[in-house]
Design a protein around this motif. Sequence first.
Motif, PDB file in Angstrom:
ATOM      1  N   LYS A  44      -6.953  -1.185  -2.168  1.00  0.00           N
ATOM      2  CA  LYS A  44      -5.771  -2.038  -2.361  1.00  0.00           C
ATOM      3  C   LYS A  44      -6.122  -3.521  -2.333  1.00  0.00           C
ATOM      4  O   LYS A  44      -5.643  -4.302  -3.149  1.00  0.00           O
ATOM      5  N   TYR A  45      -6.959  -3.943  -1.385  1.00  0.00           N
ATOM      6  CA  TYR A  45      -7.229  -5.365  -1.189  1.00  0.00           C
ATOM      7  C   TYR A  45      -8.581  -5.823  -1.725  1.00  0.00           C
ATOM      8  O   TYR A  45      -8.838  -7.017  -1.797  1.00  0.00           O
ATOM      9  N   GLY A  46      -9.449  -4.904  -2.065  1.00  0.00           N
ATOM     10  CA  GLY A  46     -10.759  -5.251  -2.603  1.00  0.00           C
ATOM     11  C   GLY A  46     -11.750  -5.629  -1.514  1.00  0.00           C
ATOM     12  O   GLY A  46     -11.361  -5.948  -0.387  1.00  0.00           O
ATOM     13  N   GLU A  47     -13.036  -5.608  -1.845  1.00  0.00           N
ATOM     14  CA  GLU A  47     -14.067  -5.928  -0.853  1.00  0.00           C
ATOM     15  C   GLU A  47     -14.173  -7.427  -0.614  1.00  0.00           C
ATOM     16  O   GLU A  47     -14.759  -7.856   0.371  1.00  0.00           O
ATOM     17  N   ASN A  48     -13.637  -8.225  -1.519  1.00  0.00           N
ATOM     18  CA  ASN A  48     -13.661  -9.687  -1.360  1.00  0.00           C
ATOM     19  C   ASN A  48     -12.330 -10.210  -0.837  1.00  0.00           C
ATOM     20  O   ASN A  48     -11.927 -11.325  -1.152  1.00  0.00           O
ATOM     21  N   MET A  49     -11.623  -9.392  -0.053  1.00  0.00           N
ATOM     22  CA  MET A  49     -10.301  -9.781   0.453  1.00  0.00           C
ATOM     23  C   MET A  49     -10.382 -11.029   1.332  1.00  0.00           C
ATOM     24  O   MET A  49     -11.412 -11.316   1.931  1.00  0.00           O
ATOM     25  N   LYS A  50      -9.278 -11.753   1.343  1.00  0.00           N
ATOM     26  CA  LYS A  50      -9.143 -12.913   2.221  1.00  0.00           C
ATOM     27  C   LYS A  50      -7.992 -12.625   3.171  1.00  0.00           C
ATOM     28  O   LYS A  50      -7.086 -11.859   2.844  1.00  0.00           O
ATOM     29  N   ARG A  51      -7.998 -13.259   4.324  1.00  0.00           N
ATOM     30  CA  ARG A  51      -6.923 -13.036   5.289  1.00  0.00           C
ATOM     31  C   ARG A  51      -5.556 -13.328   4.671  1.00  0.00           C
ATOM     32  O   ARG A  51      -4.593 -12.633   4.933  1.00  0.00           O
ATOM     33  N   GLU A  52      -5.477 -14.376   3.843  1.00  0.00           N
ATOM     34  CA  GLU A  52      -4.190 -14.738   3.252  1.00  0.00           C
ATOM     35  C   GLU A  52      -3.687 -13.693   2.252  1.00  0.00           C
ATOM     36  O   GLU A  52      -2.510 -13.687   1.901  1.00  0.00           O
TER      37      GLU A  52
END
Length: 146
Positions: A44-52
Amino acid sequence: MVLSDDEIKRLFRIRKTVMQMLKDRGYFVGDFEITMTKAQFISKYGENMKREDLVINKTKRNDNSDQESELLVNVKEHSLVPEHQVLTNEEKKTLLQRYTVKETQLPRIQVSDPIARYYGLKRGQVVKIIRPSETAGRYVTYRYVV
């Protein structure tokens, strides 16, 4: 920036705990949001996700209060509401020392008071209230948030 596996695992666990907490507090949270696997989380968020990217926006169940109605009028601008100033921890310490009082000896203001809600006051904070006075020009008082 690629997050390490430990950082992804940490964010996954934090999100799961927050979802459980929100559900326990009466917010609409789907079971799938709590039972989501780590693989589904990464998908859902990807491996390069950011907190925001992990912002959570939920609505409370059975919330009879109309939160929008609180925002129709700026309570701070009302003619009968005096000026309020939130004290810093250092200002609070100085105030208590100057008058040799404990914070619990100050007059109180409820955390649910409209002004306390407006400023987002937390229990234990102190607010300075400045009222106009016909005889003294201005009258200053302090309130302890309970």
